[in-house]
Design a protein around this motif. Sequence first.
Motif, PDB file in Angstrom:
ATOM      1  N   TYR A  80       0.824  -1.203   0.000  1.00 53.13           N
ATOM      2  CA  TYR A  80       0.000   0.000   0.000  1.00 53.13           C
ATOM      3  C   TYR A  80       0.860   1.256   0.000  1.00 53.13           C
ATOM      4  O   TYR A  80       1.627   1.454  -0.940  1.00 53.13           O
ATOM      5  CB  TYR A  80      -1.029  -0.026   1.136  1.00 53.13           C
ATOM      6  CG  TYR A  80      -2.140   0.965   0.855  1.00 53.13           C
ATOM      7  CD1 TYR A  80      -2.620   1.800   1.835  1.00 53.13           C
ATOM      8  CD2 TYR A  80      -2.660   1.069  -0.420  1.00 53.13           C
ATOM      9  CE1 TYR A  80      -3.608   2.711   1.567  1.00 53.13           C
ATOM     10  CE2 TYR A  80      -3.649   1.972  -0.695  1.00 53.13           C
ATOM     11  CZ  TYR A  80      -4.111   2.803   0.294  1.00 53.13           C
ATOM     12  OH  TYR A  80      -5.072   3.708   0.018  1.00 53.13           O
ATOM     13  N   CYS A  81       0.792   2.095   1.032  1.00 47.01           N
ATOM     14  CA  CYS A  81       1.365   3.428   0.881  1.00 47.01           C
ATOM     15  C   CYS A  81       2.857   3.502   1.190  1.00 47.01           C
ATOM     16  O   CYS A  81       3.375   4.573   1.448  1.00 47.01           O
ATOM     17  CB  CYS A  81       0.624   4.420   1.748  1.00 47.01           C
ATOM     18  SG  CYS A  81       0.917   4.213   3.502  1.00 47.01           S
ATOM     19  N   THR A  82       3.549   2.394   1.169  1.00 46.09           N
ATOM     20  CA  THR A  82       4.953   2.446   1.550  1.00 46.09           C
ATOM     21  C   THR A  82       5.836   2.949   0.425  1.00 46.09           C
ATOM     22  O   THR A  82       5.543   2.764  -0.745  1.00 46.09           O
ATOM     23  CB  THR A  82       5.452   1.056   1.946  1.00 46.09           C
ATOM     24  OG1 THR A  82       5.168   0.192   0.862  1.00 46.09           O
ATOM     25  CG2 THR A  82       4.752   0.578   3.184  1.00 46.09           C
ATOM     26  N   MET A  83       6.913   3.544   0.807  1.00 48.26           N
ATOM     27  CA  MET A  83       7.948   3.906  -0.163  1.00 48.26           C
ATOM     28  C   MET A  83       8.690   2.640  -0.539  1.00 48.26           C
ATOM     29  O   MET A  83       8.694   1.672   0.210  1.00 48.26           O
ATOM     30  CB  MET A  83       8.937   4.874   0.492  1.00 48.26           C
ATOM     31  CG  MET A  83       8.483   6.295   0.527  1.00 48.26           C
ATOM     32  SD  MET A  83       8.640   7.056  -1.090  1.00 48.26           S
ATOM     33  CE  MET A  83      10.388   7.396  -1.128  1.00 48.26           C
TER      34      MET A  83
END
Lengths: 166, 235
Positions: A80-83
């Motif tokens: 999901y929103c991880t770098m």
Amino acid sequence: MKNKKVLIAIITIIVILVVGLVIFILTRPEKPIKEDYTGEKFTLDAAYYNKGEYLEKDKDEVLKLLEDKASFLLFTHNDYCTMPIPSDTIFQKTMDKYDIDVIKLSFAEFKETPLYDTVKLAPSFILIENGEIKSYLRADKDEDYDRYQKEANFESWLNSYVNLTK
Amino acid sequence: MKRNVISVVIITLLVIGLGISVFFNLMPTETKKEELPTLPKPELAEGLRGKQFGIDKNIDETTIDKYLNRPDSVYRDMRMLKDPGNYEAIGGDSYLSGFIKGFEVVPYPLLVNVSGLPEEVGDSYTGKTLYTEKDGKYTPNYEESLSILEYYFPKDKNIFLICGGGGYAGMTKNMLISLGWDEDKLYNIGGYWYYEGDNKVQVKREKDGKDVYDFYKVIYHDIDFDNLTEISDEE
């Protein structure tokens, strides 16, 4: 004459010392790599000494491996929103070097396995011997940071637990 | 006799009035406010979580329940309801499947352009954003950009940030600090994926063998870019 010989001997010794010092400085390791495990290594199941690939599995397949007391390596990753964390590419270099396959399981699926009782954070690289966790990388520990980020540190850590060749 | 009775009544009334007055003056004018526990100062977690994502050491997914419902704080979840990025390609879920009660969704991709996602994921949201980030510098795209940020992230409050894994929350924290927010009031508490507390609100459920999402439960802050005043490049 005698003084000249003494002088030459002294200069020779100094040159040898300086050359030795230069060689030492140029060849010493940048930073000693901490190996935190000195116990007996374990061997993976033969099938994993193969191509150096990530093997995408689902939780049911991993549960079966645990039930069968398999010995393998597992990478669980968050999404999901991880770098992008380059840790999977760091691991890949060691996998390529030794042609070792590693099971890859998303963290969502991982949470539904008993491994989650021990490993609460992703990403993590987990060493499993006979269906039990031998060791794993912790995303919340400084001592593991370089193992996620530097190929040599990861390889050293892995090599301290696992026989990298059959 | 009649005069005495009147005097007694007046004195009695005066005494009662005085008593009532003293009683109410001694009472606090409002219920005593409960003291809020002091927040630990933001401090980075060890390892990858602190160094890569800027997740807090003291207030994170395991402790946030103790710090919910504070009037001196706001709670922001930085995910989109449905992220256009193909997170299924890395085994993830592009949908917001749940959240912590009290957190309101302000999608990070609407604040600033997202870059550096894994190749398999492809592009996330590529539409209009309040800011454009380049080399760590944030440039507003609209005259209202800063006001909107200040509304969503009031500078006089503690700001608790979360997302799925801690990435968007960390990026938001960096952005706000870069734009002048007090870093001592900003907490990246990590990712919902790691939350196991008592305040889960489930959005994803299964119906007839398919996943459905109850987005009506989410307090979602959209940005109507068409109503904003764009800053032209010539300015």
